[in-house]
Enzyme design. Structure first.
Site, PDB file in Angstrom:
ATOM      1  N   HIS A 107      43.020  49.930  35.610  1.00  0.00           N
ATOM      2  CA  HIS A 107      43.239  49.263  36.603  1.00  0.00           C
ATOM      3  C   HIS A 107      43.496  51.253  37.702  1.00  0.00           C
ATOM      4  O   HIS A 107      45.037  50.703  37.660  1.00  0.00           O
ATOM      5  CB  HIS A 107      44.042  48.266  37.375  1.00  0.00           C
ATOM      6  CG  HIS A 107      43.593  48.429  39.226  1.00  0.00           C
ATOM      7  ND1 HIS A 107      43.562  47.943  40.569  1.00  0.00           N
ATOM      8  CD2 HIS A 107      44.200  49.411  40.509  1.00  0.00           C
ATOM      9  CE1 HIS A 107      43.438  48.318  41.635  1.00  0.00           C
ATOM     10  NE2 HIS A 107      44.084  49.370  40.828  1.00  0.00           N
ATOM     11  N   ARG A 128      43.642  32.881  39.854  1.00  0.00           N
ATOM     12  CA  ARG A 128      44.670  32.811  41.126  1.00  0.00           C
ATOM     13  C   ARG A 128      45.875  31.829  40.515  1.00  0.00           C
ATOM     14  O   ARG A 128      46.692  31.859  40.694  1.00  0.00           O
ATOM     15  CB  ARG A 128      44.191  32.761  41.874  1.00  0.00           C
ATOM     16  CG  ARG A 128      42.718  33.561  43.352  1.00  0.00           C
ATOM     17  CD  ARG A 128      43.671  34.562  43.096  1.00  0.00           C
ATOM     18  NE  ARG A 128      42.724  35.500  43.776  1.00  0.00           N
ATOM     19  CZ  ARG A 128      43.225  37.581  43.522  1.00  0.00           C
ATOM     20  NH1 ARG A 128      44.091  37.789  43.056  1.00  0.00           N
ATOM     21  NH2 ARG A 128      42.392  37.580  44.663  1.00  0.00           N
ATOM     22  N   ASP A 156      34.494  41.307  38.949  1.00  0.00           N
ATOM     23  CA  ASP A 156      36.619  41.564  39.908  1.00  0.00           C
ATOM     24  C   ASP A 156      36.359  41.092  41.229  1.00  0.00           C
ATOM     25  O   ASP A 156      36.592  41.132  42.203  1.00  0.00           O
ATOM     26  CB  ASP A 156      36.373  43.169  40.815  1.00  0.00           C
ATOM     27  CG  ASP A 156      37.851  43.470  40.905  1.00  0.00           C
ATOM     28  OD1 ASP A 156      38.218  42.976  40.732  1.00  0.00           O
ATOM     29  OD2 ASP A 156      38.091  44.154  41.756  1.00  0.00           O
TER      30      ASP A 156
END
Length: 441
Positions: A187, A72, A313
């Site tokens: 992804h 993040r 993940d």
């Protein structure tokens, strides 16, 4: 913060070593000198080291490698920082992690890559490999400078979360990364099929009145990109598989020798869409939890080698974000701290897997995906990246056990058997359980 120095010689005393890279499953003392494994034997002299770690009753293993995490920072520090994320990794037995580029700003420049690496060096010592984006700003329109990013320290490339929709651009990306020996982390999702879906399209979604995501949203892109990897020779690593059709696509293209690998997460191996139950946002993730037949297909594929490794993940979100309605809450759960406990309890304690198999899929197999024979091993001369595992203690998972800044974990309140007790990276202790190793924590 990781110490800049430590004892030149450390002895891990009395542990049972499981190292799949060497086929070792036996009691060993491990001598570490200047950050590297230098000697193993059934009984080494305590006086050979300045620091002795008493590990009787514990399993010693190569530290785990996580190919799929979200830290993040920058831009999402309310959910996680590099410091808290690496601490979560260390508490989970991970010594090396790859962090995805969907930060604010996106990790699409050499400056961004170097900043993440520099910040990680100030943390607990877990090695962080920034995954740089495939396209600038993850916009899906213009490729990044793969060569410059790789030289700056990027570990791989991905537009995770906003996958490359244009097949021609994806093909070009695979050609470019092939030429520099890099890997694209994929992804696989067709966002036009996902639409406004929030969970797997099935009977549970129908009963709950929630919009569904068709399984073809993942499997069609898996098939497309595996075909592109076969055509170009570019290395493709397919992230977080979730359903039977995707597994069959991987199996098909591997049989044709496409340069493709794949991962599966602990939550897709252990949970199904039934877990959404009372609109539990801690069961909301992408790809979504599917049905039990899909879960069984994923387990079988990991066991037969169709799926190469386990990755978490780890996707932290601030509590206020996950407290929203199911439709509005973000996708994702945290997972690094719970991965070993969840899988050990579900598969090793029940007798389906050996402990050596689980360690291989969490340590050696990710190293193989990245083509690194010097990772995921404790052979002589290797970096002393190891974890000590307590495989006997039964406990309830409580928020106080988590080092992550976030708490979006579906397993809080459940009981598990097995957990990491200490993680060492390059001979330095990144984390130690204070109850067991009070003098080292």
């Amino acid at each position: 913060m990781a110490s800049s120095h430590g004892p030149e010689r450390t002895l891990i005393k009395g542990a049972h070593l499981i190292d799949p890279s060497q086929g070792i499953d036996d009691r060993r003392d491990i001598l570490i000198e200047r950050g590297r494994v230098t000697q193993m034997d059934r009984k080494l002299d305590r006086t050979s080291a300045e620091r002795v770690v008493e590990a009787k009753g514990l399993i010693a293993a190569p530290s785990f490698i996580d190919l799929h995490t979200h830290l993040r920072e920058p831009g999402g520090e309310q959910s996680e920082t590099i410091a808290t994320g690496t601490q979560a990794a260390a508490r989970g037995g991970y010594g090396r992690i790859y962090c995805m580029p969907n930060t604010r700003p996106v990790c699409d420049s050499t400056v961004a890559v170097k900043q993440i690496i520099d910040r990680s060096r100030e943390a607990c010592g877990v090695r962080v490999h920034p995954v740089a984006s495939v396209t600038r700003g993850m916009s899906g329109t213009e490729l990044t400078d793969f060569g410059a990013l790789l030289a700056a320290g990027a570990g791989a490339f991905s537009d995770d979360g906003l996958p490359v929709a244009n097949a021609e651009l994806m093909m070009l990306a695979l050609e470019c990364t092939r030429d520099i020996g890099a890997v694209v982390f994929d992804h696989c999702e067709d966002l036009s099929l996902t639409g406004e879906g929030v969970m797997h399209e099935g009977t549970v979604a129908f009963r709950l009145g929630l919009r569904g995501i068709p399984r073809a949203s993942e499997s069609t892109v898996v098939a497309r990109d595996c075909a592109l990897a076969l055509a170009t020779g570019g290395r493709l690593h397919v992230c977080h598989l979730s359903n039977t059709e995707s597994v069959e696509a991987i199996r098909h293209f591997k049989a044709r020798h496409a340069p493709v690998t794949a991962e599966v997460s602990p939550h897709h191996l252990t949970l199904t869409d039934a877990r959404v139950g009372p609109y539990d946002t801690h069961a909301k993730m992408k790809p979504p939890l599917c049905e039990d037949a899909d879960r069984e297909a994923l387990i079988a594929a990991l066991e037969d080698g169709t799926i190469d490794c386990i990755a978490t993940d780890h996707a932290p979100h601030a509590p206020a974000l996950k407290a929203d309605t199911f439709d509005q809450a973000p996708f994702g759960i945290i997972g690094m701290e719970t991965a070993f406990a969840v899988l050990h309890t579900a598969f090793v304690r029940t007798g389906r897997w050996t402990l050596a198999f689980l360690i291989e899929k969490m340590a050696l197999a990710p190293a193989r995906v990245m083509g690194r024979s010097d990772w995921g091993t404790l052979r002589d001369g290797a970096s002393a990246d190891l974890t000590l595992l307590d495989v006997e203690t039964s406990y309830e998972l409580t928020p106080s056990r988590l080092g992550s800044r976030s708490r979006n974990c579906p397993w809080i309140g459940e009981r598990f058997v097995g957990r990491p007790a200490l993680t060492m990276v390059g001979g330095r202790i990144a984390w130690a359980d204070g109850d067991r190793f009070g003098d080292l924590a």
